[in-house]
Scaffold this active site. Structure first.
Site, PDB file in Angstrom:
ATOM      1  N   LYS A 123      -2.793 -14.588   9.765  1.00  8.64           N
ATOM      2  CA  LYS A 123      -2.397 -14.061   8.685  1.00  8.64           C
ATOM      3  C   LYS A 123      -3.183 -14.509   7.129  1.00  8.64           C
ATOM      4  O   LYS A 123      -2.473 -15.648   7.079  1.00  8.64           O
ATOM      5  CB  LYS A 123      -1.365 -13.481   8.530  1.00  8.64           C
ATOM      6  CG  LYS A 123      -1.300 -12.630   7.474  1.00  8.64           C
ATOM      7  CD  LYS A 123       0.588 -12.052   7.566  1.00  8.64           C
ATOM      8  CE  LYS A 123       1.143 -10.469   7.461  1.00  8.64           C
ATOM      9  NZ  LYS A 123       2.626  -9.916   6.704  1.00  8.64           N
TER      10      LYS A 123
HETATM   11  C1  E4P Z   1       3.552  -7.589   5.945  1.00  7.55           C
HETATM   12  O1  E4P Z   1       3.142  -7.886   7.094  1.00  7.55           O
HETATM   13  C2  E4P Z   1       4.867  -7.816   5.470  1.00  7.55           C
HETATM   14  O2  E4P Z   1       5.315  -8.726   6.027  1.00  7.55           O
HETATM   15  C3  E4P Z   1       5.856  -6.782   5.105  1.00  7.55           C
HETATM   16  O3  E4P Z   1       5.313  -5.284   5.193  1.00  7.55           O
HETATM   17  C4  E4P Z   1       6.098  -6.888   3.178  1.00  7.55           C
HETATM   18  O4  E4P Z   1       7.437  -6.359   2.675  1.00  7.55           O
HETATM   19  P1  E4P Z   1       7.902  -5.784   1.759  1.00  7.55           P
HETATM   20  O5  E4P Z   1       7.423  -5.629   0.576  1.00  7.55           O
HETATM   21  O6  E4P Z   1       9.996  -5.202   1.895  1.00  7.55           O
HETATM   22  O7  E4P Z   1       8.286  -7.504   1.821  1.00  7.55           O
END
Ligand code: E4P
Length: 217
Positions: free
Chosen positions: A83
């Site tokens: 990522k």
């Molecule tokens: C995606 O890969 C992120 O980890 C995640 O969906 C972020 O979500 P949040 O805005 O609830 O922290």
């Protein structure tokens, strides 16, 4: 639509994997911090539980270090998706890793133009954060629609991974739009099944069945 779970909690991942519904896992540095575990250890363990992609995020900001981190993470297991953030260094890293055949999830996407850049960089997944857009009175679902249209216009095979999902309705809405994947917090994923008429109907069926005095086994 594929379901990923957005957590680094091993108990939740094992439980949801046992349903047969789980297609992958996403983590981020905040979720790793919440787990209280060593990053490399917990991500490696997750990769033994699920066969599908497991996103593990780099933390460097410059391309050279990001690439080194990406290579280290990719070596942990064949199902790692590295990522990277939606920055120029992240996109450069995405291009190199994807050319090497490594899955890349480009994260922190908040605009259609960012998603277009990620697709051109060869991203396996683009992660638009719908909940965080909704939080500031913008429209997360509109972003998913725009990206769907752009990717379909040009035949990009980057998968739209709807992220920052907060509600069961978000899941339905991104499925209606045609997101390829939704990454969903464990509680929201479990909540998808809930319907009071299912509970009420089952209660009635069991009450009537007991009246018959019969057993199947
Ligand atoms: C995606 O890969 C992120 O980890 C995640 O969906 C972020 O979500 P949040 O805005 O609830 O922290």
């Amino acid at each position: 639509m594929k379901f990923f779970v957005d957590t680094a909690d091993i108990a939740d991942i094992k439980d949801l994997a046992s349903t047969g519904m789980l297609d992958g896992v996403t983590t981020n540095p905040s979720l790793i911090a919440k787990s209280g575990r060593n990053f490399i250890e917990v991500v490696s363990e997750i990769c033994t539980i699920v066969e599908g992609p497991v996103s593990a995020e780099v933390t460097a900001l410059d391309h050279a270090t990001m690439l080194k981190e990406g290579h280290k993470l990719a070596q942990l297991a064949p199902n790692i998706a590295v990522k990277v953030p939606l920055t120029w260094d992240g996109l450069k890293t995405c291009k190199v890793l994807s050319d090497e055949g490594i899955m890349v999830n480009v994260t922190l996407c908040f605009s259609a133009n960012q998603a277009l850049l990620a697709a051109k960089a060869g991203a396996t997944f683009i992660s638009p954060f719908i909940g965080r857009l909704d939080d500031i009175n913008l429209d997360g679902l509109e972003l998913i629609e725009e990206i769907r249209t752009i990717y379909d216009n040009y035949g990009f095979d980057t998968e739209i991974l709807a992220a920052s999902i907060r509600t069961a309705n978000h899941v339905k809405d991104v499925a209606l739009i045609g997101a390829d994947v939704a990454t969903v917090p464990p509680a929201v994923l479990r909540g998808l099944i809930a319907h009071p008429l299912t509970d009420k109907g089952l209660e009635q069926f069991l009450a009537d069945w007991q009246k018959t005095g019969q057993k199947i086994l």
